[in-house]
Design an enzyme around this catalytic site. Structure first.
Site, PDB file in Angstrom:
ATOM      1  N   THR A  28       0.844  -1.196   0.000  1.00 22.24           N
ATOM      2  CA  THR A  28       0.000   0.000   0.000  1.00 22.24           C
ATOM      3  C   THR A  28       0.881   1.249   0.000  1.00 22.24           C
ATOM      4  OG1 THR A  28      -1.957   0.997   1.038  1.00 22.24           O
ATOM      5  CG2 THR A  28      -0.294   0.091   2.528  1.00 22.24           C
ATOM      6  N   ASN A  29       0.331   2.385   0.374  1.00 26.91           N
ATOM      7  CA  ASN A  29       1.106   3.636   0.436  1.00 26.91           C
ATOM      8  C   ASN A  29       0.593   4.474   1.598  1.00 26.91           C
ATOM      9  OD1 ASN A  29      -1.110   5.429  -0.588  1.00 26.91           O
ATOM     10  ND2 ASN A  29      -0.915   4.018  -2.318  1.00 26.91           N
ATOM     11  N   ARG A  30       1.144   5.660   1.772  1.00 27.66           N
ATOM     12  CA  ARG A  30       0.868   6.431   2.988  1.00 27.66           C
ATOM     13  C   ARG A  30      -0.409   7.283   2.941  1.00 27.66           C
ATOM     14  NH1 ARG A  30       5.691   9.961   4.121  1.00 27.66           N
ATOM     15  NH2 ARG A  30       4.513  10.420   6.001  1.00 27.66           N
TER      16      ARG A  30
END
Ligand code: CTP
Length: 223
Positions: A28-30
């Site tokens: 995923t990402n932030r």
């Protein structure tokens, strides 16, 4: 109702996507989804109809909006494709994973005592997919970059056939994730540019909605 007060149907995508490695782990990402949430909230406050397609986040569905939870990029793409023909504007604030695991493990990956490769394949570009059937709809995208901010954002603006892109730098002390103030560039298709320094995300949502309404109004008067 005067033309300037036309109520729009706005589709907002928000949050990250999850791409599973096994039933427990994912890539995923932030992204937190907070900006998209504020945009949707501001849209409702102005009397527009708002549909949200939300990747996994800590956010609760926004009362008053039609809210669809999705997990992966492919699921988000399918949802956007179905809803897009019915809307006047798409604000694509989701941070979509560009890659997914080619063959996710069907059961929990056990420690193997050695390193091993994980093959990734590209996810489709959601904006690119809808921009071909764009018609008179307003398309807004975002560009989060660690270098060459304006050049990369202008390239995305053109390639994804956007009306407006909001460019945001991630570098050193510039960390735009979460509910904090940011420096952002608005770059329009017609060449206009505007730089907002140290703007809160709720304020950013307001100027973004002003821009969406202006673009939609131009479309209506062009018909
Ligand atoms: N986007 C999309 N579909 C994807 C990836 C991104 O629709 N598979 C959208 C994002 O929601 C954003 C815009 O495209 O509005 C730019 O996303 P970004 O991740 O900055 O750019 P990419 O096109 O993925 O290019 P790169 O990661 O190579 O910079």
């Amino acid at each position: 109702m005067s033309i300037s007060r036309k109520k729009l149907h706005i589709l907002v995508t928000l949050g990250p996507t999850w791409e599973f490695i096994d039933p427990i782990r994912f890539i995923t990402n932030r992204a937190t989804g907070i900006l998209g949430y504020f945009i949707a909230q501001e849209g409702l406050r102005r009397g527009h109809r708002v549909t949200c397609v939300a990747g996994p986040s800590a956010l609760c569905p926004l009362p008053g909006a039609r809210w669809m939870n999705v997990v992966g990029a492919e699921e988000m793409r399918r949802a956007v494709q179905v809803i897009f023909p019915k809307v006047d504007a798409l604000v694509m604030s989701a941070a979509v994973s560009d890659y997914r695991v080619k063959k996710p493990f069907l059961s929990k990956l056990k420690r193997r005592g050695r390193s091993f490769p994980l093959f990734l394949e590209e996810n489709p570009d959601i904006l690119d997919g809808v921009s071909r059937g764009k018609g008179g709809r307003v398309l807004v995208g975002f560009a989060l970059e660690t270098e060459n901010l304006i050049k990369s954002a202008l390239k995305k603006l053109k390639e994804k056939k956007l009306d407006l892109i909001i460019a945001n730098l991630v570098s050193g002390d510039k960390d735009p994730f979460g509910n904090r103030k940011v420096d952002v560039h608005f770059l329009w298709k017609d060449g206009r540019q505007r730089f907002y320094v140290d703007i809160s995300k709720s304020q950013l949502a307001k100027v973004l909605l002003d821009a969406v309404e202006d673009l939609a109004l131009t479309r209506i008067s062009e018909r």
